[in-house]
Design an enzyme around this catalytic site. Sequence first.
Site, mmCIF file in Angstrom:
data_model
loop_
_atom_site.group_PDB
_atom_site.id
_atom_site.type_symbol
_atom_site.label_atom_id
_atom_site.label_comp_id
_atom_site.label_asym_id
_atom_site.label_seq_id
_atom_site.Cartn_x
_atom_site.Cartn_y
_atom_site.Cartn_z
ATOM 1 N N ASP A 103 0.890 -1.160 0.000
ATOM 2 C CA ASP A 103 0.000 0.000 0.000
ATOM 3 C C ASP A 103 0.924 1.205 0.000
ATOM 4 O OD1 ASP A 103 -1.649 2.118 0.507
ATOM 5 O OD2 ASP A 103 -2.526 1.314 2.348
ATOM 6 N N ASN A 153 0.067 4.309 -0.762
ATOM 7 C CA ASN A 153 -0.649 5.552 -0.466
ATOM 8 C C ASN A 153 -0.370 6.632 -1.507
ATOM 9 O OD1 ASN A 153 -2.385 5.397 1.901
ATOM 10 N ND2 ASN A 153 -0.526 4.833 3.024
#
EC number: 3.1.4.-
Length: 609
Positions: free
Chosen positions: A496, A498
Amino acid sequence: MWRLPGARAALRVIRTAVEKLSRAEAGSQTAAGAMERAVVRCVPSEPKLSLSFALADGSHKNMQRDQSEPLGRVLSRIATNALKGHAKAAAAKKSRKSRPNASGGAACSGPGPEPAVFCEPVVKLYYREEAVAEDVLNVDAWQDGAVLQIGDVKYKVERNPPAFTELQLPRYIMAGFPVCPKLSLEFGDPASSLFRWYKEAKPGAAEPEVGVPSSLSPSSPSSSWTETDVEERVYTPSNADIGLRLKLHCTPGDGQRFGHSRELESVCVVEAGPGTCTFDHRHLYTKKVTEDALIRTVSYNILADTYAQTEFSRTVLYPYCAPYALELDYRQNLIQKELTGYNADVICLQEVDRAVFSDSLVPALEAFGLEGVFRIKQHEGLATFYRKSKFSLLSQHDISFYEALESDPLHKELLEKLVLYPSAQEKVLQRSSVLQVSVLQSTKDSSKRICVANTHLYWHPKGGYIRLIQMAVALAHIRHVSCDLYPGIPVIFCGDFNSTPSTGMYHFVINGSIPEDHEDWASNGEEERCNMSLTHFFKLKSACGEPAYTNYVGGFHGCLDYIFIDLNALEVEQVIPLPSHEEVTTHQALPSVSHPSDHIALVCDLKWK
């Protein structure tokens, strides 16, 4: 799934024999020459060994003795215990004729009407039909297959037999979702152990069939159990099981021996499932494990319980989600079913609570042939699982970004650039993000190795420059592992990140460089601006492309998760389609009763070039 179909009948025969043996051992000796069990646990790293056996008077003895102690002292203590045990039994029976003592002691007749006085039994240890000298140390004396004799009673010594050290069933069970017991074995192997599942009989149902072990008799007058046809480690309840409890009877094994059987009952009844889940259609593409040339890879932020259970999450982030669907016990059922249904070879997870890793993910994925490693961050961490039939773990090279940046000479040049911007430097070094790097080796071809990296970059929307620096540290470290330590091995980088495809971080990864005037260097304003140019030598690609979103919550949706692959060594065979927009928004957004996280798993099949 864990045993060859052709071996199923043989295992059933073995299991039946083991249960018959257990029932025979549980009762009193009924035939001359039959032997009880004396279990010895002796581990080199521990100063003491344990000795466990049952006397015929019903008492059970557990002894802890120094491994360096002479055998004679233990035998003397056993004789004393046997005499005391018989004396207690004799006191409960007022009349007893002079005869050999069933617990090993002998009745010594006294003159006249005086009651018999019982003598200490003779206690000996034999190995290969020869008495073991009493000056032999315990560590050497108590061998597997030895015979302990207490008076007239003989015990077969079992040294370090397979044994369960931990055995638990989940606290929340749903129809249609796999029940994966948490178990730990000593001197054994789950694949060599035997399992049998029972379910609670419905009120008014017929009595359990004849042949059910007496150890599985009802726990209360109102409870009875019926045998299922499942003889595997994992049981998936059906709708017919709703409202019923489950029972597991299991026998630890090591491929040659079986240990003492244990059983446990679920503390809850089987609940109804949520119906169709967002991942059910995806499982149609992943029904089987891939062939050796392919690597099915999953990257998934599973939403840490430490974040899902906050008041902010319930009222602001996910107000549309039913409160029970945010509970960990509920979500774990969905996560386990989703992950096991992908039949993946490599799984990289983010936002993994430590307890979720050990108590939920490891039991579930281990039962389906995967092994995992964990790296804690602060309140949660990263987990990487790999299929044991395809890969072995060669080495781990995990780092904390801020620690590596401060202390590893590999990042000296980057740190020298960063110190020119004190405000930015302070913020970067405050972040606790980590990088998990595992080097896997093919079990079929030892020349094939792969570097699997997993991370969860800083989350704040204005933290673009922090993510750029974290990614620069990550890529430099991965290059060190894949070029210096294991020259030429391909890279799979999951996580992840972001970062949407329009950000500097994504531009840096895909293009190999980022200019010093990119807008993300001032993502949190001019005060923290830190202009610098960065480069890396990898040729990376997003294996699953740029989906419209991998994160879908009430106030945001976008693509934040990626599986980056080394184009020089790997290619994409297929990408498993993401859930449709209709499926994602059935309950407004994620998470929901049919989806356990606010992220969507990325799944693809990769192929060696």
